[in-house]
Design a protein around this motif. Structure first.
Motif, short mmCIF file in Angstrom:
data_model
loop_
_atom_site.label_atom_id
_atom_site.label_comp_id
_atom_site.label_asym_id
_atom_site.label_seq_id
_atom_site.Cartn_x
_atom_site.Cartn_y
_atom_site.Cartn_z
N LEU A 70 -7.01 -3.94 13.18
CA LEU A 70 -6.70 -2.50 13.24
C LEU A 70 -6.63 -1.91 11.83
O LEU A 70 -7.02 -0.78 11.59
N GLU A 71 -6.13 -2.73 10.88
CA GLU A 71 -6.07 -2.28 9.48
C GLU A 71 -7.47 -1.98 8.96
O GLU A 71 -7.68 -1.05 8.18
N ARG A 72 -8.46 -2.77 9.39
CA ARG A 72 -9.84 -2.53 8.94
C ARG A 72 -10.33 -1.17 9.45
O ARG A 72 -10.96 -0.41 8.72
N ILE A 73 -10.01 -0.88 10.70
CA ILE A 73 -10.39 0.43 11.25
C ILE A 73 -9.66 1.52 10.47
O ILE A 73 -10.25 2.53 10.08
N ALA A 122 -1.38 5.03 13.79
CA ALA A 122 0.05 4.69 13.82
C ALA A 122 0.39 3.70 12.71
O ALA A 122 1.40 3.87 12.00
N LEU A 123 -0.44 2.69 12.52
CA LEU A 123 -0.19 1.69 11.47
C LEU A 123 -0.20 2.33 10.09
O LEU A 123 0.67 2.06 9.26
N THR A 124 -1.18 3.21 9.86
CA THR A 124 -1.28 3.87 8.56
C THR A 124 -0.05 4.72 8.29
O THR A 124 0.53 4.68 7.20
N ALA A 125 0.35 5.51 9.30
CA ALA A 125 1.51 6.39 9.13
C ALA A 125 2.77 5.56 8.88
O ALA A 125 3.59 5.90 8.02
N PHE A 168 -9.11 6.36 7.05
CA PHE A 168 -8.31 7.14 6.09
C PHE A 168 -8.41 6.52 4.70
O PHE A 168 -8.31 5.31 4.55
N SER A 169 -8.60 7.38 3.69
CA SER A 169 -8.63 6.85 2.32
C SER A 169 -7.22 6.46 1.91
O SER A 169 -6.24 6.86 2.56
N SER A 170 -7.08 5.73 0.81
CA SER A 170 -5.80 5.09 0.51
C SER A 170 -4.63 6.08 0.33
O SER A 170 -3.51 5.76 0.69
N GLN A 171 -4.91 7.26 -0.21
CA GLN A 171 -3.82 8.22 -0.42
C GLN A 171 -3.67 9.21 0.72
O GLN A 171 -2.82 10.09 0.68
N GLU A 172 -4.53 9.09 1.72
CA GLU A 172 -4.59 10.12 2.75
C GLU A 172 -3.45 10.02 3.75
O GLU A 172 -3.14 8.95 4.26
#
Ligand SMILES: Nc1ncnc2c1ncn2[C@@H]1O[C@H](COP(=O)(O)OP(=O)(O)O)[C@@H](O)[C@H]1O
Ligand SMILES: [Mg+2]
Length: 385
Positions: A292-295, A22-25, A300-304
């Motif tokens: 959570l950011e570390r997980i 969720a954070l990544t998205a 996920f890679s940076s552009q993923e």
């Protein structure tokens, strides 16, 4: 609109990985809502902030919500239950029995489904992530529309499937005093059946299985994968969490790595061709956005784009062979010793163990009769003529 369900045995890391996703998205600009349907809520603990039973802002583009099932049951069922119970009394049931019967099975699951439906309809989000209760309940959750149908069939002697969903219910409801029942039933089934088609659409909904490299966990993950496939849901990604990556050569680390390596290989062969992501075991607790950011970084890679559909397979096909038709349906390579098949109208009813699943047949096959079936290498083949 994307919907992603995270499921797996208790404690494997569902909440952690759904929060990280969720954070990544959200960081990539998706308006994201993460909903916990697990009565043992830990989403608040994971984000280290108190989430409410309605979407609560966490950071830019991210909202979190912990469903309060009791409140929901009140909201969706208070009236329905009273009316159903009154109806049963007029049909000659004893008061107590009527009350008992009017409590529908799986209300918690239905309440969660209705919440999700409501949030999809709101148009406020691009992505909904469901942090599900442990596997068993997830299976109950996704099989709920079928269970409801069964229940209504018993209750009103009509089926909601096939000939127009509301028609028979409408007839019954009109025969009972009060529009409340009809209204309630309409809310209930309208929401749940609409949601089911969204959940079954592999271009919208993905299930992600989380597991650890351990015997029991792997077994349960595979069993659940079989069930999801059986129900026609698309599993697009598997997370193998808590992998010991330490390179030290203490006896403990060496033995942990050896044991894990065996289960990692097993998981890879069993879930193939569904992709697997390995997540390392981190020291300390994973609590708060920073952790959570570390997980998220290891997942996920940076552009993923974490909302992409990682895998989608066509599980069913029909071929013509001479004057026979062959229906092929792929299942995960989980061991199936016995199965039973029955055809009822345009439905093919497949029973494996104590799970019953109906496969809706394409029109060409609905008019024919099955003349033989075979289950091998995870493939069910049924011949029709
Ligand atoms: N990769 C990891 N490394 C270290 N701790 C983890 C990892 N994944 C999860 N945890 C921790 O394990 C516990 C259970 O994780 P959680 O996500 O709550 O599991 P679930 O939701 O499946 O019950 C939590 O305390 C979490 O912080
Ligand atoms: Mg959890």
């Amino acid at each position: 609109m994307r919907i992603i369900l995270y499921t797996g045995k208790g404690g494997v890391g569902k909440t952690t990985l759904s929060a990280a996703t969720a954070l990544t998205a959200a960081r990539q600009g998706y308006r994201t809502l993460i909903i916990s349907t697990d009565p043992a809520h830990s989403l608040s603990d994971s984000f280290d902030m108190q989430l409410q039973s309605e979407p609560t802002p966490i950071c830019d583009n991210l909202w979190g919500q912990e469903i309060n099932v009791l409140k929901d049951i009140q909201k969706y069922w208070g009236e329905l239950q009273t009316s159903l119970s009154a109806l049963l009394v007029t049909k000659g049931f004893d008061n107590v029995v009527a009350d008992e019967l009017a409590v529908m099975p799986g209300m918690e699951e239905v309440a969660s489904l209705l919440h999700v439906h409501e949030k999809i309809e709101s148009g406020l989000f691009d992505l909904i992530i469901l942090d599900c209760a442990p596997t068993g309940e997830t299976i109950r959750l996704i099989s709920m529309p079928d269970i409801i149908d069964w229940y209504i069939e018993k209750m009103f002697a009509v089926s909601l499937k096939g000939a127009g969903i509301f028609e028979p219910v409408l007839k019954t409801a009109l025969a009972i005093p009060g529009q409340a029942v009809f209204k309630a039933i309409q809310t209930l089934f309208g929401g749940v059946t609409a949601l089911q088609s969204t959940l079954l659409d592999p271009t919208q909904t993905s299930i992600r299985v989380v597991l650890n490299p351990e015997k029991m966990v792997l077994k349960e993950a595979l069993r659940s994968y079989t069930y999801f496939s059986l129900f026609g849901y698309n599993v697009d990604l598997v997370f193998l969490n808590r992998i010991v990556m330490e390179t030290g050569d203490s006896e403990l680390l060496k033995s942990m790595r050896t044991v894990q390596a065996g289960y990692i290989t097993q998981a890879e062969t069993s879930f193939s061709p569904v992709p697997i992501k390995q997540i390392p075991l981190f020291a300390g607790e994973i609590v708060g956005i920073e952790n959570l950011e570390r997980i998220a970084e290891s997942a996920f890679s940076s552009q993923e784009d974490p909302t992409q559909i990682y895998f989608q397979e066509k599980i069913q096909s029909v071929h013509k062979e001479g004057d026979e038709y062959l229906l092929t349906r792929r299942f995960p390579p989980f061991e199936i010793n016995r199965f039973d098949l029955r055809k009822k109208g345009d439905e093919l009813i497949l029973t494996i163990g104590n799970v019953r699943r109906s496969i809706i047949l394409p029109q060409t096959l609905a008019l024919l009769e099955p003349i033989g079936a075979d289950f091998s290498n995870g493939e069910l083949q049924v011949r029709f003529r």
